[in-house]
Scaffold this motif. Sequence first.
Motif, PDB file in Angstrom:
ATOM      1  N   ARG A 221       0.909  -1.226   0.082  1.00  0.00           N
ATOM      2  CA  ARG A 221       0.046   0.227   0.159  1.00  0.00           C
ATOM      3  C   ARG A 221       0.873   1.209  -0.005  1.00  0.00           C
ATOM      4  N   LEU A 222       2.199   1.026   0.613  1.00  0.00           N
ATOM      5  CA  LEU A 222       2.817   2.406   0.651  1.00  0.00           C
ATOM      6  C   LEU A 222       4.109   2.495  -0.567  1.00  0.00           C
ATOM      7  N   GLY A 223       3.964   1.571  -1.513  1.00  0.00           N
ATOM      8  CA  GLY A 223       4.515   2.039  -2.864  1.00  0.00           C
ATOM      9  C   GLY A 223       5.217   0.528  -3.017  1.00  0.00           C
ATOM     10  N   ALA A 224       5.481   0.430  -4.428  1.00  0.00           N
ATOM     11  CA  ALA A 224       6.008  -0.838  -4.888  1.00  0.00           C
ATOM     12  C   ALA A 224       7.416  -1.087  -4.598  1.00  0.00           C
TER      13      ALA A 224
ATOM     14  N   LEU B 247      -3.398   3.181   5.430  1.00  0.00           N
ATOM     15  CA  LEU B 247      -3.360   1.700   5.541  1.00  0.00           C
ATOM     16  C   LEU B 247      -4.590   1.571   6.169  1.00  0.00           C
ATOM     17  N   GLU B 248      -5.350   0.237   5.292  1.00  0.00           N
ATOM     18  CA  GLU B 248      -6.659   0.122   5.405  1.00  0.00           C
ATOM     19  C   GLU B 248      -6.567  -1.410   5.815  1.00  0.00           C
ATOM     20  N   PRO B 249      -7.679  -2.095   6.514  1.00  0.00           N
ATOM     21  CA  PRO B 249      -8.138  -3.208   6.834  1.00  0.00           C
ATOM     22  C   PRO B 249      -7.950  -4.196   5.632  1.00  0.00           C
ATOM     23  N   GLY B 250      -7.266  -5.104   5.545  1.00  0.00           N
ATOM     24  CA  GLY B 250      -6.981  -5.995   4.273  1.00  0.00           C
ATOM     25  C   GLY B 250      -5.516  -5.751   3.671  1.00  0.00           C
ATOM     26  N   ASP B 251      -4.882  -4.749   3.940  1.00  0.00           N
ATOM     27  CA  ASP B 251      -3.641  -4.528   3.300  1.00  0.00           C
ATOM     28  C   ASP B 251      -2.635  -5.317   3.995  1.00  0.00           C
ATOM     29  N   GLU B 252      -1.617  -5.709   3.220  1.00  0.00           N
ATOM     30  CA  GLU B 252      -0.555  -6.749   3.495  1.00  0.00           C
ATOM     31  C   GLU B 252       0.579  -5.982   4.015  1.00  0.00           C
ATOM     32  N   VAL B 253       1.299  -6.818   5.056  1.00  0.00           N
ATOM     33  CA  VAL B 253       2.517  -6.292   5.527  1.00  0.00           C
ATOM     34  C   VAL B 253       3.436  -7.689   5.277  1.00  0.00           C
ATOM     35  N   VAL B 254       4.525  -7.548   4.473  1.00  0.00           N
ATOM     36  CA  VAL B 254       5.235  -8.695   4.113  1.00  0.00           C
ATOM     37  C   VAL B 254       6.425  -8.675   4.989  1.00  0.00           C
TER      38      VAL B 254
END
Length: 237
Positions: A93-96, A149-156
Amino acid sequence: MSWSRAATRLGLALVLAGVTVLGYVGWQTWGTTWVSQREHAAITDRLEQAWAADPVDPAEPADPADPAVGGGVPEGAVEVDAGVAEAIVEIPRLGADYRVPLLEGTSDEALAAGIGRFTGSAAPGGVGNLALAGHRVTHGEPLRDMPALEPGDEVVVTTRDAVHTYVLDTGGDDLEVPLTETWVVDPEPVDPDGGDVVPAAGQRRLLTLTTCSELFHTDDRLVAFGHLVSSEPRRAL
């Protein structure tokens, strides 16, 4: 000395003082971020080089466990000036191109070099709460856009052994707490006031993101909760 000359000197002194203050603010706001972002890139490069030099053995699957405090450098981590770097964090969400190193601890040095993992919190992919902190402004500002950031966003979170994917259950600005509210980084966070912004029920592998609630000085923190959805072996490059 004439009054006009004294006034001129006083005016020059005030101008110089103002320029000095503006320079300091500029350095803190932009200079430290420029330096830290370069350090972020250098540390992620070092991690990937270390992983390439010592690839994981496919016959020994990753076993994410809480690292022992004081037990030296964990396998797959590297020592840097700010401490120990153990993983790379990506938040699409914060950029590729968002890639920030994860360091053990939340010291000033660790947070200037990347995102910090609270001492004693779960290891990436491990049982418990992987509790992370990052600057919102200055020193690389890795969580400047946390309110987006929103619900469902990924953190890898990628380690030498595996790619751990977490999904947020709450938004980046859904919960704001005072700095003294430490329950949010507990192994099983429970709001003592019975609030409705809490981690997903029934999950044993949690994620907590924390940062300043405002861009400049504040004693409050934004908090977002998530949970692990997958852990896959990392493919060697």
